[in-house]
Design a protein around this motif. Structure first.
Motif, PDB file in Angstrom:
ATOM      1  N   GLN A 194      22.332  49.982  43.554  1.00 28.73           N
ATOM      2  CA  GLN A 194      23.074  51.223  43.053  1.00 28.73           C
ATOM      3  C   GLN A 194      22.913  51.564  41.741  1.00 28.73           C
ATOM      4  O   GLN A 194      22.747  52.632  41.261  1.00 28.73           O
ATOM      5  CB  GLN A 194      24.829  51.098  43.365  1.00 28.73           C
ATOM      6  N   SER A 195      22.871  50.450  41.139  1.00 29.76           N
ATOM      7  CA  SER A 195      22.561  50.955  39.621  1.00 29.76           C
ATOM      8  C   SER A 195      20.996  51.236  39.339  1.00 29.76           C
ATOM      9  O   SER A 195      20.894  52.228  38.499  1.00 29.76           O
ATOM     10  CB  SER A 195      22.619  49.586  38.709  1.00 29.76           C
ATOM     11  N   PHE A 239      28.179  63.721  33.114  1.00 28.07           N
ATOM     12  CA  PHE A 239      29.243  62.899  32.303  1.00 28.07           C
ATOM     13  C   PHE A 239      29.823  62.014  33.452  1.00 28.07           C
ATOM     14  O   PHE A 239      30.354  60.783  33.160  1.00 28.07           O
ATOM     15  CB  PHE A 239      30.060  63.906  31.712  1.00 28.07           C
ATOM     16  N   GLY A 240      29.923  62.262  34.476  1.00 32.08           N
ATOM     17  CA  GLY A 240      30.649  61.676  35.745  1.00 32.08           C
ATOM     18  C   GLY A 240      29.689  60.506  36.099  1.00 32.08           C
ATOM     19  O   GLY A 240      30.296  59.360  36.053  1.00 32.08           O
ATOM     20  N   PHE A 241      28.464  60.697  36.203  1.00 31.56           N
ATOM     21  CA  PHE A 241      27.498  59.485  36.422  1.00 31.56           C
ATOM     22  C   PHE A 241      27.751  58.270  35.217  1.00 31.56           C
ATOM     23  O   PHE A 241      27.519  57.353  35.536  1.00 31.56           O
ATOM     24  CB  PHE A 241      26.120  60.129  36.636  1.00 31.56           C
ATOM     25  N   ILE A 242      27.588  58.973  34.200  1.00 30.79           N
ATOM     26  CA  ILE A 242      28.032  57.811  33.049  1.00 30.79           C
ATOM     27  C   ILE A 242      29.037  56.987  33.305  1.00 30.79           C
ATOM     28  O   ILE A 242      28.836  55.745  33.349  1.00 30.79           O
ATOM     29  CB  ILE A 242      27.820  58.610  31.780  1.00 30.79           C
ATOM     30  N   PHE A 243      30.274  57.518  33.850  1.00 32.07           N
ATOM     31  CA  PHE A 243      31.179  56.557  33.992  1.00 32.07           C
ATOM     32  C   PHE A 243      30.867  55.668  35.237  1.00 32.07           C
ATOM     33  O   PHE A 243      31.216  54.471  35.039  1.00 32.07           O
ATOM     34  CB  PHE A 243      32.498  57.514  34.141  1.00 32.07           C
ATOM     35  N   VAL A 244      30.364  56.423  36.162  1.00 30.24           N
ATOM     36  CA  VAL A 244      30.158  55.641  37.503  1.00 30.24           C
ATOM     37  C   VAL A 244      29.204  54.414  36.965  1.00 30.24           C
ATOM     38  O   VAL A 244      29.470  53.220  37.498  1.00 30.24           O
ATOM     39  CB  VAL A 244      29.790  56.617  38.411  1.00 30.24           C
ATOM     40  N   ALA A 245      28.146  54.709  36.314  1.00 31.64           N
ATOM     41  CA  ALA A 245      27.026  53.820  35.850  1.00 31.64           C
ATOM     42  C   ALA A 245      27.778  52.638  35.234  1.00 31.64           C
ATOM     43  O   ALA A 245      27.311  51.415  35.342  1.00 31.64           O
ATOM     44  CB  ALA A 245      26.010  54.484  35.274  1.00 31.64           C
ATOM     45  N   CYS A 246      28.510  53.039  34.156  1.00 30.64           N
ATOM     46  CA  CYS A 246      29.240  51.906  33.254  1.00 30.64           C
ATOM     47  C   CYS A 246      29.843  50.884  34.319  1.00 30.64           C
ATOM     48  O   CYS A 246      29.775  49.699  33.984  1.00 30.64           O
ATOM     49  CB  CYS A 246      30.211  52.467  32.155  1.00 30.64           C
ATOM     50  N   PHE A 247      30.852  51.247  34.968  1.00 29.16           N
ATOM     51  CA  PHE A 247      31.510  50.266  36.104  1.00 29.16           C
ATOM     52  C   PHE A 247      30.522  49.652  36.951  1.00 29.16           C
ATOM     53  O   PHE A 247      30.681  48.516  37.566  1.00 29.16           O
ATOM     54  CB  PHE A 247      32.780  51.081  36.519  1.00 29.16           C
ATOM     55  N   GLN A 248      29.430  50.379  37.316  1.00 32.60           N
ATOM     56  CA  GLN A 248      28.256  49.749  38.268  1.00 32.60           C
ATOM     57  C   GLN A 248      27.806  48.760  37.579  1.00 32.60           C
ATOM     58  O   GLN A 248      27.625  47.604  38.094  1.00 32.60           O
ATOM     59  CB  GLN A 248      27.271  51.001  38.750  1.00 32.60           C
ATOM     60  N   PHE A 249      27.350  48.684  36.227  1.00 34.27           N
ATOM     61  CA  PHE A 249      26.701  47.595  35.474  1.00 34.27           C
ATOM     62  C   PHE A 249      27.621  46.396  35.415  1.00 34.27           C
ATOM     63  O   PHE A 249      27.231  45.455  35.238  1.00 34.27           O
ATOM     64  CB  PHE A 249      26.323  48.177  34.118  1.00 34.27           C
ATOM     65  N   VAL A 250      29.087  46.658  35.238  1.00 35.00           N
ATOM     66  CA  VAL A 250      29.792  45.458  35.332  1.00 35.00           C
ATOM     67  C   VAL A 250      29.718  44.533  36.411  1.00 35.00           C
ATOM     68  O   VAL A 250      29.647  43.285  36.223  1.00 35.00           O
ATOM     69  CB  VAL A 250      31.607  46.188  35.515  1.00 35.00           C
ATOM     70  N   TRP A 251      29.221  45.087  37.817  1.00 32.80           N
ATOM     71  CA  TRP A 251      29.219  44.323  38.921  1.00 32.80           C
ATOM     72  C   TRP A 251      27.995  43.512  38.761  1.00 32.80           C
ATOM     73  O   TRP A 251      27.859  42.442  39.508  1.00 32.80           O
ATOM     74  CB  TRP A 251      29.443  45.000  40.162  1.00 32.80           C
ATOM     75  N   PHE A 253      26.284  42.633  35.669  1.00 33.41           N
ATOM     76  CA  PHE A 253      25.940  41.872  34.603  1.00 33.41           C
ATOM     77  C   PHE A 253      27.198  40.696  34.461  1.00 33.41           C
ATOM     78  O   PHE A 253      27.058  39.777  33.751  1.00 33.41           O
ATOM     79  CB  PHE A 253      25.795  42.515  33.380  1.00 33.41           C
ATOM     80  N   CYS A 254      28.428  41.037  35.180  1.00 30.05           N
ATOM     81  CA  CYS A 254      29.512  40.327  34.926  1.00 30.05           C
ATOM     82  C   CYS A 254      30.106  40.011  36.508  1.00 30.05           C
ATOM     83  O   CYS A 254      31.222  40.800  36.815  1.00 30.05           O
ATOM     84  CB  CYS A 254      30.333  40.878  34.077  1.00 30.05           C
ATOM     85  N   TRP A 255      29.779  39.027  37.104  1.00 28.04           N
ATOM     86  CA  TRP A 255      30.405  39.020  38.569  1.00 28.04           C
ATOM     87  C   TRP A 255      31.600  38.565  38.448  1.00 28.04           C
ATOM     88  O   TRP A 255      32.260  38.613  39.441  1.00 28.04           O
ATOM     89  CB  TRP A 255      29.439  37.551  39.126  1.00 28.04           C
ATOM     90  N   THR A 256      32.166  37.885  37.462  1.00 26.96           N
ATOM     91  CA  THR A 256      33.475  37.344  37.616  1.00 26.96           C
ATOM     92  C   THR A 256      34.474  38.190  36.781  1.00 26.96           C
ATOM     93  O   THR A 256      35.809  38.041  36.770  1.00 26.96           O
ATOM     94  CB  THR A 256      33.464  35.993  36.582  1.00 26.96           C
ATOM     95  N   CYS A 257      33.852  39.679  36.401  1.00 27.80           N
ATOM     96  CA  CYS A 257      34.992  40.379  35.702  1.00 27.80           C
ATOM     97  C   CYS A 257      35.982  40.963  36.665  1.00 27.80           C
ATOM     98  O   CYS A 257      37.137  41.229  36.313  1.00 27.80           O
ATOM     99  CB  CYS A 257      34.208  41.489  35.231  1.00 27.80           C
ATOM    100  N   SER A 258      35.764  41.132  37.869  1.00 27.85           N
ATOM    101  CA  SER A 258      36.602  41.505  38.993  1.00 27.85           C
ATOM    102  C   SER A 258      37.969  40.623  39.049  1.00 27.85           C
ATOM    103  O   SER A 258      38.957  41.084  39.403  1.00 27.85           O
ATOM    104  CB  SER A 258      35.759  41.848  40.302  1.00 27.85           C
ATOM    105  N   GLU A 259      37.492  39.321  38.943  1.00 28.21           N
ATOM    106  CA  GLU A 259      38.641  38.377  38.877  1.00 28.21           C
ATOM    107  C   GLU A 259      39.322  38.143  37.791  1.00 28.21           C
ATOM    108  O   GLU A 259      40.462  38.155  37.920  1.00 28.21           O
ATOM    109  CB  GLU A 259      38.105  36.918  39.292  1.00 28.21           C
ATOM    110  N   THR A 260      38.612  38.385  36.697  1.00 27.36           N
ATOM    111  CA  THR A 260      39.359  38.226  35.506  1.00 27.36           C
ATOM    112  C   THR A 260      40.053  39.459  35.126  1.00 27.36           C
ATOM    113  O   THR A 260      41.288  39.501  34.568  1.00 27.36           O
ATOM    114  CB  THR A 260      38.312  38.083  34.120  1.00 27.36           C
ATOM    115  N   TYR A 261      39.433  40.585  35.627  1.00 29.00           N
ATOM    116  CA  TYR A 261      40.283  42.017  35.144  1.00 29.00           C
ATOM    117  C   TYR A 261      40.327  42.812  36.561  1.00 29.00           C
ATOM    118  O   TYR A 261      39.149  43.855  36.752  1.00 29.00           O
ATOM    119  CB  TYR A 261      39.406  42.755  34.218  1.00 29.00           C
ATOM    120  N   PRO A 262      41.046  42.618  37.259  1.00 27.26           N
ATOM    121  CA  PRO A 262      41.192  43.004  38.654  1.00 27.26           C
ATOM    122  C   PRO A 262      41.340  44.616  38.474  1.00 27.26           C
ATOM    123  O   PRO A 262      40.972  45.411  39.554  1.00 27.26           O
ATOM    124  CB  PRO A 262      42.370  42.468  39.138  1.00 27.26           C
ATOM    125  N   SER A 263      41.928  45.262  37.551  1.00 24.72           N
ATOM    126  CA  SER A 263      41.952  46.651  37.395  1.00 24.72           C
ATOM    127  C   SER A 263      40.782  47.281  37.193  1.00 24.72           C
ATOM    128  O   SER A 263      40.666  48.462  37.622  1.00 24.72           O
ATOM    129  CB  SER A 263      42.816  47.048  36.061  1.00 24.72           C
TER     130      SER A 263
END
Length: 317
Positions: A194-195, A239-251, A253-263
């Motif tokens: 997706q990224s 502009f909307g895709f930039i927001f979407v891409a930012c959160f997509q990159f989180v998954w 490069f940071c696999w544990t972020c969803s557990e550390t920051y569930p929001s």
């Protein structure tokens, strides 16, 4: 591998608060779905003869369809199973033992998300060719619009094949659950694909936009008005895709972020809400012709007279 014999809901979340989040999101999702459905009806049925030769609109219809699908599946499944905690002990174990429907939901969800990236590419390409090649533009798109539609349908499969061959299971999320998968191939993840689609789409969007602005200086005032409309809509999409891409990159490069920051998981959905609900609203706000078609006044005769003087979409774009 997931344990197919049991499923446990997370009981730490307050049911009242979780349900309140679902109701709050329904406040804008339901009107958004109705608004998009109405716009689709106007563009594809009520005013189809008016817009049929407008290739930008024909591609934009794909954007509306994907937005409507994402909103409907969120209302009746994604947000419902994630926030309505009383459903979790019932539906969670069922989908654990019968994952076919859950797999269809996850595959279709990610297919539609990838489709948005493809649509974004063609929308900006159409906008650029209208400015840079105004003479050959209508002929080019009349010959290739069917190919564009075919690519819009089939290219998104390149982002979802890993889910199609992987095991899908319900994963406890907030007070409910969401769909997740066990990768059949270690290196292949849906977030990476997706990224990749988002990055490619964003790269060409920037290039096409620069070329569009360069060509705008040589166009007539009437065409500039039209291109201004397309620029605003496309910039909003970007502009909307930039927001979407930012959160997509989180998954990615940071696999544990969803557990550390569930929001973060919830914000990922909200970015798509911003894109899905906001884009058609912006299109209607800035385009007088479409606004008149969607919200005709009782003074039909006066409206028809006024529309003749309103710069609108050229016939073939």
């Amino acid at each position: 591998m997931s344990d197919n014999s049991s499923f446990k809901c997370n009981l730490e979340f307050d049911s009242t608060w979780e349900i309140s989040k679902y109701i709050f999101q329904l406040i804008y999702l339901v009107p958004g779905a109705i608004f998009i459905a109405d716009m689709l009806y106007v563009l594809t049925v009520k005013q189809w003869k008016f817009y049929t030769d407008n290739y930008y609109i024909r591609i934009f219809v794909f954007e509306l369809i994907t937005s409507l699908f994402l909103i409907i599946q969120d209302i009746f499944f994604g947000r419902l199973t994630m926030y309505i905690t009383p459903f979790c002990p019932i539906l969670g174990p069922y989908f654990k033992q019968n994952p076919a429907l859950l797999k269809f939901q996850m595959v279709s969800l990610n297919y539609v998300r990838a489709s948005k990236s493809v649509t974004q590419f063609f929308l900006t390409l159409n906008r650029m060719t209208c400015v840079i090649f105004p003479t050959s533009h209508p002929t080019y798109w009349s010959k290739n619009i069917n190919l564009v539609i075919i690519l819009n349908i089939f290219l998104p499969f390149g982002a979802i094949w890993i889910i199609m061959i992987s095991e899908v299971y319900p994963n406890p999320t907030y007070g409910g659950f969401s769909s997740n998968y066990n990768r059949a191939i270690d290196w292949a993840t849906i977030s990476r694909f997706q990224s990749l689609y988002l990055v490619i789409s964003m790269f060409f969007t920037i290039i096409f936009t620069i070329l569009t602005f360069y060509g705008l200086r040589k166009l007539a005032k009437r065409v500039k008005y039209f291109e201004k409309i397309l620029c605003i809509v496309t910039f909003f999409l970007t502009f909307g895709f930039i927001f979407v891409a930012c959160f997509q990159f989180v998954w990615v490069f940071c696999w544990t972020c969803s557990e550390t920051y569930p929001s973060l998981y919830m914000f990922q959905f909200l970015t798509y809400d911003f894109l899905n609900v906001g884009t058609p609203i912006v299109m209607v706000i800035i385009n007088k012709q479409l606004r008149a078609h969607m919200f005709p006044s009782q003074k039909t005769t006066d409206t028809r007279i006024q529309l003749k003087s309103i710069p609108s979409f050229p016939a073939k774009l």
